[in-house]
Design a protein around this motif. Structure first.
Motif, PDB file in Angstrom:
ATOM      1  N   ASP A  38       0.821  -1.206   0.000  1.00 39.13           N
ATOM      2  CA  ASP A  38       0.000   0.000   0.000  1.00 39.13           C
ATOM      3  C   ASP A  38       0.861   1.265   0.000  1.00 39.13           C
ATOM      4  OD1 ASP A  38       0.861   0.450   2.614  1.00 39.13           O
ATOM      5  OD2 ASP A  38      -1.117   0.272   3.531  1.00 39.13           O
ATOM      6  N   PHE A  44       0.617  -6.610   1.967  1.00 39.95           N
ATOM      7  CA  PHE A  44      -0.546  -7.454   2.225  1.00 39.95           C
ATOM      8  C   PHE A  44      -0.405  -8.708   1.379  1.00 39.95           C
ATOM      9  CE2 PHE A  44      -2.049  -3.385   3.558  1.00 39.95           C
ATOM     10  CZ  PHE A  44      -3.156  -3.564   4.377  1.00 39.95           C
ATOM     11  N   PRO A  84      -2.610  -7.717   6.342  1.00 39.92           N
ATOM     12  CA  PRO A  84      -1.407  -6.881   6.422  1.00 39.92           C
ATOM     13  C   PRO A  84      -0.273  -7.575   7.165  1.00 39.92           C
ATOM     14  CG  PRO A  84      -2.991  -6.190   8.081  1.00 39.92           C
ATOM     15  CD  PRO A  84      -3.662  -7.277   7.278  1.00 39.92           C
ATOM     16  N   LEU A  91      -6.077  -1.396   5.010  1.00 38.26           N
ATOM     17  CA  LEU A  91      -5.845  -0.936   3.643  1.00 38.26           C
ATOM     18  C   LEU A  91      -6.833   0.169   3.310  1.00 38.26           C
ATOM     19  CD1 LEU A  91      -4.285  -1.382   0.978  1.00 38.26           C
ATOM     20  CD2 LEU A  91      -6.135  -2.910   0.283  1.00 38.26           C
ATOM     21  N   LYS A  93      -6.957   3.298   0.447  1.00 37.93           N
ATOM     22  CA  LYS A  93      -6.329   4.047  -0.650  1.00 37.93           C
ATOM     23  C   LYS A  93      -6.582   5.533  -0.471  1.00 37.93           C
ATOM     24  CE  LYS A  93      -4.152   3.639  -4.703  1.00 37.93           C
ATOM     25  NZ  LYS A  93      -3.522   4.976  -4.742  1.00 37.93           N
ATOM     26  N   LEU A 101      -4.081   0.522  -7.156  1.00 32.22           N
ATOM     27  CA  LEU A 101      -3.452  -0.560  -6.407  1.00 32.22           C
ATOM     28  C   LEU A 101      -2.939  -1.584  -7.417  1.00 32.22           C
ATOM     29  CD1 LEU A 101      -5.980  -1.268  -3.497  1.00 32.22           C
ATOM     30  CD2 LEU A 101      -3.694  -0.273  -3.274  1.00 32.22           C
ATOM     31  N   CYS A 372     -11.424  -6.481   7.142  1.00 34.67           N
ATOM     32  CA  CYS A 372     -10.609  -5.898   8.220  1.00 34.67           C
ATOM     33  C   CYS A 372     -11.258  -6.257   9.551  1.00 34.67           C
ATOM     34  CB  CYS A 372     -10.502  -4.381   8.050  1.00 34.67           C
ATOM     35  SG  CYS A 372      -9.439  -3.586   9.296  1.00 34.67           S
TER      36      CYS A 372
END
Length: 420
Positions: A38, A44, A84, A91, A93, A101, A372
């Motif tokens: 990232d 990741f 991660p 994550l 962006k 990505l 997540c």
């Protein structure tokens, strides 16, 4: 000869990938691995094992993973299970317009449990995942008190306008706004604290700030003039529900895992004042990982002493869509949404709907976003447990994203495809 295909090579971040392998031996075990780095330099990766069919083929749209980071038939499992290397990292962006990505997909012809430099993949592919479609424009907003980023679809429009907000991490988060614009909405990603000259902490919710943002969006020549929508999660969903309740120009609202009243921070709007229900510090639970679970840290809105904190949602001008993860580790979101629906029903209002996703957690984001489970939150200076299970959460992201777009297109104008 082994053929490894991943299509499309360039796509929006919410679009499915088609991953196929051919030319294998019948019933051969292979490992598929996904990896990316990232913007903060954090890696990741994910991996899953597959067994080819009698024709020596693997097709992720059809075939079930036999193990790894997920099992079963999950076409987007490699992306949704990305984890991660740095614990509690999420994550997210930040730069959308000039860099995608880059996701690397590797094929190994055996069980590959660990990354080893001396074991090379049979084949590799790199795909680009963008958060804005070609032609989408981004305009940084610094007008009056309003701070944010406006995403404009290509073409003259007019388009439905949507305000997009996130929760208690603050700052300006734009990735969902970019995707909304890519699907035909003028999207204002709105910051409301911890950004630019906005307050560093959210002490009191000033609803007039959000009213100013609504007016700004409606003045834009590309936005349809009937009203705007709002989509938000967590603390942002609390504010979105207040906007739906008190601001007449908000005519369609999506609340993702939010409360039905004002919590912690008080709310003020002109002559109106609503105190926030206090947090119950003894209700905070620490998991074995050290992450904090706030599920029981908010007072019960059903108690008589808290009735002055509950939002009169029956006054909402337009429909409300509640999206709830059944295993939300941060809020008792199901109870909050059900209480809001009961209140509306008692008042004869039928313009609300609940989409409940058993097994899903708190951070229900666009499809393809990695699940997540827990991540660091600067507001509490520690990690928070978001809850949920991978497969159920991935399904919630995929299904709810379609429903959100249908909901907004129908109620804000353009592409009237379904009723609430």
């Amino acid at each position: 000869m082994v053929q490894f295909t991943v299509t499309p090579e360039v796509s929006l971040a919410d679009e499915p990938l088609r991953i196929q392998v051919s030319g294998l031996a019948p019933l051969q075990i292979v490992t598929l691995r996904a990896s990316l780095t990232d913007e903060k330099g954090v890696g990741f990766q994910s991996r899953a094992f597959y067994r080819s069919n009698e024709a020596g083929e693997v097709n992720l749209e059809r075939d079930a993973a036999t193990g790894g980071d997920y099992s079963g038939a999950q076409p987007m499992g490699l992306l949704c299970s990305l984890k991660p290397e740095k614990m509690f990292h999420r994550l997210m962006k930040r730069e959308l317009m000039h860099s995608p990505l880059h996701v690397k997909l590797d094929l190994y012809d055996m069980y590959q449990l660990f990354s080893a430099p001396d074991v090379l993949p049979v084949a590799s592919r790199i795909v680009e995942r963008w958060y804005v479609a070609p032609g989408v424009q981004r305009v940084l907003i610094r007008e009056g008190r309003v701070r944010g980023a406006l995403f404009l679809p290509p073409g003259k429009g007019p388009f439905p306008g949507v305000i997009d907000m996130f929760g208690g991490i603050g700052g300006l988060i734009e990735f969902r706004g970019g995707l909304l614009a890519s699907h035909g909405f003028v999207a204002l990603s709105l910051a409301y604290f911890a950004y630019d000259d906005l307050p560093k902490m959210l002490d009191e919710i000033d609803l007039e700030y959000f009213e100013e943002a609504v007016d700004l969006l409606m003045r834009h020549p590309k936005v349809m003039g009937s009203g705007v929508g709002v989509i938000a999660v967590c603390k942002g969903a609390e504010i979105a529900l207040a906007m739906a309740t008190f601001l007449k120009k908000v005519i369609a609202t999506v609340c993702i895992n939010g409360p039905n009243g004002i919590n912690g921070n008080s709310l003020r709007y002109r002559n109106l004042y609503i105190r926030g229900m206090p947090y119950i510090t003894e209700g905070i639970h620490f998991t074995s990982t050290g992450a904090m679970e706030f599920h029981n840290a908010i007072e019960d809105p059903r108690e008589e002493r808290n009735q002055d904190c509950i939002l009169p949602v029956e006054n909402a001008q337009g429909p409300i869509l509640f999206i709830v993860g059944g295993e939300d580790g941060n809020y008792n979101s199901r109870m909050f949404a059900e209480e809001a629906l009961k209140r509306m029903k008692r008042c004869g209002k039928k313009n609300a709907k609940l989409l409940l996703y058993p097994g899903a957690g708190h951070l229900i984001e666009p499809p393809g976003s990695p699940f997540c489970l827990m991540s660091y939150n600067p507001l509490v200076l520690g990690p928070l447990m978001w809850g949920g299970k991978l497969e159920a959460h991935s399904y919630a992201q995929e299904h709810s994203w379609r429903e959100i777009q249908k909901f907004f297109h129908y109620h804000l104008g353009q592409s009237k495809v379904s009723k609430l």
